[in-house]
Design a protein around this motif. Structure first.
Motif, mmCIF file in Angstrom:
data_model
loop_
_atom_site.group_PDB
_atom_site.id
_atom_site.type_symbol
_atom_site.label_atom_id
_atom_site.label_comp_id
_atom_site.label_asym_id
_atom_site.label_seq_id
_atom_site.Cartn_x
_atom_site.Cartn_y
_atom_site.Cartn_z
ATOM 1 N N ILE A 218 -19.115 3.937 -0.079
ATOM 2 C CA ILE A 218 -17.771 4.058 0.362
ATOM 3 C C ILE A 218 -17.609 5.335 1.422
ATOM 4 C CG2 ILE A 218 -15.271 4.428 -0.215
ATOM 5 C CD1 ILE A 218 -16.178 3.046 -2.974
ATOM 6 N N LEU A 219 -17.928 6.468 0.891
ATOM 7 C CA LEU A 219 -18.094 7.742 1.884
ATOM 8 C C LEU A 219 -18.558 7.619 3.134
ATOM 9 C CD1 LEU A 219 -18.850 10.202 -1.058
ATOM 10 C CD2 LEU A 219 -16.459 9.383 -0.287
ATOM 11 N N ALA A 220 -19.655 6.610 3.202
ATOM 12 C CA ALA A 220 -20.219 6.382 4.375
ATOM 13 C C ALA A 220 -19.328 5.656 5.446
ATOM 14 C CB ALA A 220 -21.713 5.490 4.200
ATOM 15 N N HIS A 221 -18.500 4.886 4.948
ATOM 16 C CA HIS A 221 -17.600 4.066 5.663
ATOM 17 C C HIS A 221 -16.566 5.195 6.291
ATOM 18 C CE1 HIS A 221 -18.644 -0.120 5.273
ATOM 19 N NE2 HIS A 221 -18.650 -0.170 3.851
ATOM 20 N N LEU A 222 -16.302 6.005 5.333
ATOM 21 C CA LEU A 222 -15.213 7.023 6.010
ATOM 22 C C LEU A 222 -15.818 7.771 7.037
ATOM 23 C CD1 LEU A 222 -13.899 8.680 2.644
ATOM 24 C CD2 LEU A 222 -12.921 6.791 4.138
ATOM 25 N N GLU A 223 -17.200 7.933 7.104
ATOM 26 C CA GLU A 223 -17.793 9.037 8.202
ATOM 27 C C GLU A 223 -17.899 7.997 9.570
ATOM 28 O OE1 GLU A 223 -18.711 11.974 7.587
ATOM 29 O OE2 GLU A 223 -17.557 11.716 5.818
ATOM 30 N N THR A 224 -17.638 6.841 9.384
ATOM 31 C CA THR A 224 -17.682 6.055 10.598
ATOM 32 C C THR A 224 -16.394 5.961 11.141
ATOM 33 O OG1 THR A 224 -17.210 3.941 9.589
ATOM 34 C CG2 THR A 224 -19.512 4.487 9.675
ATOM 35 N N GLY A 225 -15.358 6.465 10.681
ATOM 36 C CA GLY A 225 -13.946 6.494 11.268
ATOM 37 C C GLY A 225 -13.087 5.679 10.576
ATOM 38 N N MET A 226 -13.359 4.966 9.412
ATOM 39 C CA MET A 226 -12.483 4.035 8.671
ATOM 40 C C MET A 226 -11.716 4.846 7.943
ATOM 41 S SD MET A 226 -14.924 0.688 7.377
ATOM 42 C CE MET A 226 -13.540 -0.361 7.666
ATOM 43 N N VAL A 227 -10.347 4.453 7.328
ATOM 44 C CA VAL A 227 -9.590 5.082 6.551
ATOM 45 C C VAL A 227 -9.158 4.255 5.381
ATOM 46 C CG1 VAL A 227 -8.639 6.586 8.324
ATOM 47 C CG2 VAL A 227 -7.505 4.349 7.908
ATOM 48 N N VAL A 228 -8.795 5.061 4.324
ATOM 49 C CA VAL A 228 -8.509 4.207 3.163
ATOM 50 C C VAL A 228 -6.931 3.894 3.360
ATOM 51 C CG1 VAL A 228 -7.950 4.217 0.551
ATOM 52 C CG2 VAL A 228 -9.957 5.245 1.534
ATOM 53 N N THR A 229 -6.480 2.629 3.029
ATOM 54 C CA THR A 229 -5.230 1.976 3.276
ATOM 55 C C THR A 229 -4.476 1.620 2.160
ATOM 56 O OG1 THR A 229 -6.028 -0.097 3.935
ATOM 57 C CG2 THR A 229 -5.464 1.241 5.915
ATOM 58 N N ARG A 230 -5.553 1.552 1.146
ATOM 59 C CA ARG A 230 -4.814 1.164 -0.397
ATOM 60 C C ARG A 230 -5.843 1.392 -1.403
ATOM 61 N NH1 ARG A 230 -2.230 -4.766 -1.912
ATOM 62 N NH2 ARG A 230 -2.672 -4.769 -4.121
ATOM 63 N N ILE A 231 -5.214 2.264 -2.275
ATOM 64 C CA ILE A 231 -6.162 2.659 -3.477
ATOM 65 C C ILE A 231 -5.552 2.496 -4.735
ATOM 66 C CG2 ILE A 231 -4.897 5.056 -3.206
ATOM 67 C CD1 ILE A 231 -7.706 6.266 -3.286
ATOM 68 N N ASN A 232 -6.562 2.264 -5.658
ATOM 69 C CA ASN A 232 -6.334 2.198 -7.082
ATOM 70 C C ASN A 232 -6.246 3.696 -7.821
ATOM 71 O OD1 ASN A 232 -7.939 1.327 -10.014
ATOM 72 N ND2 ASN A 232 -5.688 0.465 -9.483
ATOM 73 N N LEU A 233 -5.027 3.796 -8.634
ATOM 74 C CA LEU A 233 -4.940 5.049 -9.322
ATOM 75 C C LEU A 233 -4.619 4.918 -10.796
ATOM 76 C CD1 LEU A 233 -3.044 7.165 -6.730
ATOM 77 C CD2 LEU A 233 -5.335 7.191 -6.770
ATOM 78 N N ALA A 234 -4.651 5.878 -11.714
ATOM 79 C CA ALA A 234 -4.172 5.957 -12.933
ATOM 80 C C ALA A 234 -3.111 6.892 -12.977
ATOM 81 C CB ALA A 234 -5.440 5.934 -13.915
ATOM 82 N N TRP A 235 -2.039 6.805 -13.752
ATOM 83 C CA TRP A 235 -1.467 7.936 -13.920
ATOM 84 C C TRP A 235 -1.340 8.348 -15.453
ATOM 85 C CZ3 TRP A 235 1.489 11.983 -12.630
ATOM 86 C CH2 TRP A 235 2.516 12.339 -13.443
ATOM 87 N N GLN A 236 -1.838 9.486 -15.838
ATOM 88 C CA GLN A 236 -2.039 9.850 -17.223
ATOM 89 C C GLN A 236 -2.737 8.698 -17.872
ATOM 90 O OE1 GLN A 236 1.558 11.580 -18.311
ATOM 91 N NE2 GLN A 236 1.555 13.296 -16.929
ATOM 92 N N ASP A 237 -2.324 8.508 -19.061
ATOM 93 C CA ASP A 237 -2.960 7.430 -19.756
ATOM 94 C C ASP A 237 -2.095 6.065 -20.014
ATOM 95 O OD1 ASP A 237 -5.336 8.708 -20.450
ATOM 96 O OD2 ASP A 237 -4.248 9.855 -21.812
#
Length: 301
Positions: A218-237
């Protein structure tokens, strides 16, 4: 009651109505059944079927329900009847049917079919957070959310809220969070899915699901200039959710701590259960939005 998706509208000023006033306003703007020649109607309905209240208030939240009722006239059915009508005219009268006449025939067919068409109702729940001056719409699309807010604004007469405008581009922060989780807003942790898009090639996109978001691929894609447009997160528990680059919230799911509290609610009293759910989820969403919007220094657009 469970909010699954969230499009948020922000206000600058405190809301001018009380709960009792809003209940009366919504009662005067109920969604009416479609008439025989009405394609669509919209308005508000009681959140709990069989109950009179149009709004429920608890802990600074007001919960209400928008409804759209529309007649279902399938396009293929209209087209088939129109084709038959055009063919009949051409064979019987020996002339070509022009564009204007076709449009008139289509309108006539629609008029004739309307009284026999089935109706479908779609409900959308919303929470007005009076403490934070936010309107939270349980919608997966901005178009749907805008319909709801527009109807509420029309009913009230004024509703000065707008889409959130972050101080910086969310996709930049999303990408940085993958590079360094210490940059995440306080209380948030990375989940296991994300979407990336190319900034140069608009068609370039890649999705990752059920993976460690810090892995080298995933980090390699960022190095090619791609950006994250949607991300999964957890808020506390308490919550798991997806956030996109417009700060729209998707796929909200209760985690173990919150789910235990939900499961313990008294299901024998529908009103008490609804109010408890509003309080539980509303409070958690309020805190999560405080953290997220505070991080991006969000203001009304």
């Amino acid at each position: 009651m469970w909010i699954k998706n969230l499009i948020v509208y922000l206000g600058d000023e405190p809301f001018s109505f009380s709960v009792a006033e809003l209940d009366e306003i919504l009662s005067s703007n109920r969604c009416q059944p479609c008439g025989s020649q009405t394609l669509r109607s919209e308005g508000f309905v009681p959140p709990l079927k069989g109950q009179d209240p149009m709004a429920y208030a608890v802990d600074g939240f007001i919960y209400c329900t928008y409804q759209e009722t529309s007649r279902l006239l399938p396009g293929p059915v209209i087209k088939e009847l129109l084709d038959e009508k055009v063919e009949y005219i051409q064979e019987e009268e020996g002339r070509k049917v022009g564009r204007k006449e076709k449009a008139e025939l289509k309108e006539q067919i629609t008029f004739e079919l309307m009284p026999r068409a089935f109706t479908r109702s779609r409900r959308t729940n919303l929470i007005i957070d009076t403490q934070r001056k936010r309107v939270l719409v349980d919608a997966s699309s901005a178009t749907r959310a805008e319909e709801v807010v527009a109807c509420l604004r029309k009913a009230i007469g004024t509703l000065p809220v707008a889409y959130p405008a972050p101080n910086s581009a969310p996709y930049t922060s999303f990408s940085n969070w993958l590079r360094d989780t210490k940059l995440l807003p306080e209380g948030f942790t990375l989940g296991d899915r994300c979407e990336l898009k190319g900034t140069k090639d608009e068609g370039a996109a890649v999705k990752f699901t059920a993976v460690d978001l810090g892995q080298e691929e995933i980090l390699a894609h960022l190095e090619t200039g791609m950006v994250v447009t949607r991300i999964n997160l957890a808020w506390q528990d308490n919550l798991e959710l997806d956030v996109n680059d417009k700060l729209e919230i998707k796929r909200i799911k209760a985690l173990d701590l919150l789910q235990e509290n939900i499961d313990s609610l008294d299901a024998d009293d529908a009103v008490a259960e609804l109010e408890a759910r509003i309080s539980l989820q509303g409070s958690v969403l309020r805190e999560a939005l405080d953290g997220l919007f505070g991080y991006f220094e969000v203001n009304p657009a």
